[in-house]
Write a protein that holds these residues in place. Structure first.
Motif, short mmCIF file in Angstrom:
data_model
loop_
_atom_site.label_atom_id
_atom_site.label_comp_id
_atom_site.label_asym_id
_atom_site.label_seq_id
_atom_site.Cartn_x
_atom_site.Cartn_y
_atom_site.Cartn_z
N MET A 92 39.14 -11.05 79.21
CA MET A 92 39.46 -9.75 78.63
C MET A 92 38.31 -9.25 77.75
N MET A 93 37.73 -10.16 76.99
CA MET A 93 36.62 -9.78 76.12
C MET A 93 35.42 -9.34 76.95
N VAL A 94 35.04 -10.13 77.94
CA VAL A 94 33.88 -9.78 78.78
C VAL A 94 34.13 -8.48 79.51
N SER A 95 35.33 -8.32 80.05
CA SER A 95 35.68 -7.09 80.75
C SER A 95 35.54 -5.88 79.84
N THR A 96 36.05 -6.01 78.62
CA THR A 96 35.96 -4.91 77.65
C THR A 96 34.51 -4.59 77.32
N LEU A 97 33.72 -5.61 77.09
CA LEU A 97 32.31 -5.39 76.76
C LEU A 97 31.55 -4.74 77.91
N VAL A 98 31.83 -5.17 79.12
CA VAL A 98 31.14 -4.62 80.28
C VAL A 98 31.58 -3.19 80.57
N MET A 99 32.88 -2.95 80.52
CA MET A 99 33.40 -1.62 80.86
C MET A 99 33.09 -0.57 79.79
N ASP A 100 33.05 -0.97 78.54
CA ASP A 100 32.91 -0.01 77.45
C ASP A 100 31.49 0.11 76.90
N SER A 101 30.53 -0.49 77.58
CA SER A 101 29.17 -0.38 77.06
C SER A 101 28.21 -0.09 78.20
N ASN A 102 27.06 0.35 77.82
CA ASN A 102 26.02 0.60 78.80
C ASN A 102 25.04 -0.56 78.78
N LEU A 103 25.33 -1.57 79.60
CA LEU A 103 24.46 -2.73 79.64
C LEU A 103 23.16 -2.37 80.37
N SER A 104 22.06 -2.81 79.81
CA SER A 104 20.78 -2.61 80.48
C SER A 104 20.72 -3.52 81.70
N GLU A 105 19.75 -3.28 82.57
CA GLU A 105 19.61 -4.14 83.75
C GLU A 105 19.37 -5.59 83.35
N ASP A 106 18.57 -5.80 82.31
CA ASP A 106 18.30 -7.15 81.82
C ASP A 106 19.57 -7.82 81.32
N GLU A 107 20.40 -7.07 80.60
CA GLU A 107 21.66 -7.63 80.09
C GLU A 107 22.61 -7.94 81.23
N GLN A 108 22.65 -7.08 82.24
CA GLN A 108 23.49 -7.33 83.41
C GLN A 108 23.04 -8.60 84.12
N LYS A 109 21.73 -8.75 84.30
CA LYS A 109 21.20 -9.94 84.96
C LYS A 109 21.52 -11.19 84.15
N GLU A 110 21.35 -11.10 82.83
CA GLU A 110 21.64 -12.25 81.97
C GLU A 110 23.11 -12.64 82.07
N LEU A 111 23.99 -11.67 82.07
CA LEU A 111 25.43 -11.93 82.19
C LEU A 111 25.75 -12.58 83.54
N MET A 112 25.16 -12.07 84.61
CA MET A 112 25.37 -12.66 85.94
C MET A 112 24.83 -14.09 86.00
N ASP A 113 23.68 -14.34 85.37
CA ASP A 113 23.12 -15.69 85.33
C ASP A 113 24.06 -16.65 84.62
N ILE A 114 24.67 -16.19 83.54
CA ILE A 114 25.64 -17.03 82.80
C ILE A 114 26.85 -17.34 83.69
N ILE A 115 27.35 -16.33 84.37
CA ILE A 115 28.52 -16.52 85.24
C ILE A 115 28.18 -17.47 86.38
N GLU A 116 27.00 -17.31 86.97
CA GLU A 116 26.58 -18.20 88.05
C GLU A 116 26.43 -19.64 87.55
N LYS A 117 25.95 -19.78 86.34
CA LYS A 117 25.79 -21.11 85.77
C LYS A 117 27.16 -21.77 85.60
N ILE A 118 28.14 -20.99 85.16
CA ILE A 118 29.50 -21.51 85.00
C ILE A 118 30.07 -21.90 86.36
N ASP A 119 29.85 -21.07 87.38
CA ASP A 119 30.33 -21.36 88.73
C ASP A 119 29.72 -22.65 89.27
N GLY A 120 28.47 -22.92 88.91
CA GLY A 120 27.77 -24.08 89.40
C GLY A 120 28.21 -25.40 88.77
N GLU A 121 28.93 -25.33 87.67
CA GLU A 121 29.34 -26.55 86.97
C GLU A 121 30.59 -27.16 87.54
#
Length: 121
Positions: A92-121
């Motif tokens: 819910m927190m991540v969804s709120t942050l993503v939906m209610d803010s204008n993430l830069s491309e770098d921030e989007q990539k960083e967030l996706m990298d974190i999610i991929e890292k979690i998926d890989g564990e």
């Protein structure tokens, strides 16, 4: 450890960056805050009472240093925030942050990298 106030966080950040410094040095590093020496002394005293900071009393001037680990304090604060604001739901927190803010491309990539890292564990 007890919860830290906004002001105490500012002092802790200084001490995490530069441990074993005097009140005068802390005051100089917090010059943007416009706090007086006595205000900073009060904040440091509170942090000592909370067990977050200690002082080396072997020199003429006390030198203060953090006892509390920065990562632990951040983790506790994040858990309290997550619990209080989002009922403990990280998604819910991540969804709120993503939906209610204008993430830069770098921030989007960083967030996706974190999610991929979690998926890989």
């Amino acid at each position: 450890m007890k919860k830290l106030s906004e002001s105490e966080w500012m002092v802790m950040k200084v001490l995490w960056e530069r441990p074993h410094i005097t009140l005068k040095e802390i005051t100089a590093l917090l010059d943007d805050s416009e706090w007086s020496y006595s205000t900073i002394r009060t904040l440091v005293s509170r942090l000592v009472k909370k067990g977050a900071v200690s002082a080396d009393k072997t020199t003429g001037n006390f030198k203060y240093y953090p006892i509390a680990e920065e990562s632990e304090c951040k983790q506790q604060e994040a858990q309290k925030f997550l619990s209080r604001v989002f009922d403990g739901s990280i998604s819910m927190m991540v969804s709120t942050l993503v939906m209610d803010s204008n993430l830069s491309e770098d921030e989007q990539k960083e967030l996706m990298d974190i999610i991929e890292k979690i998926d890989g564990e």
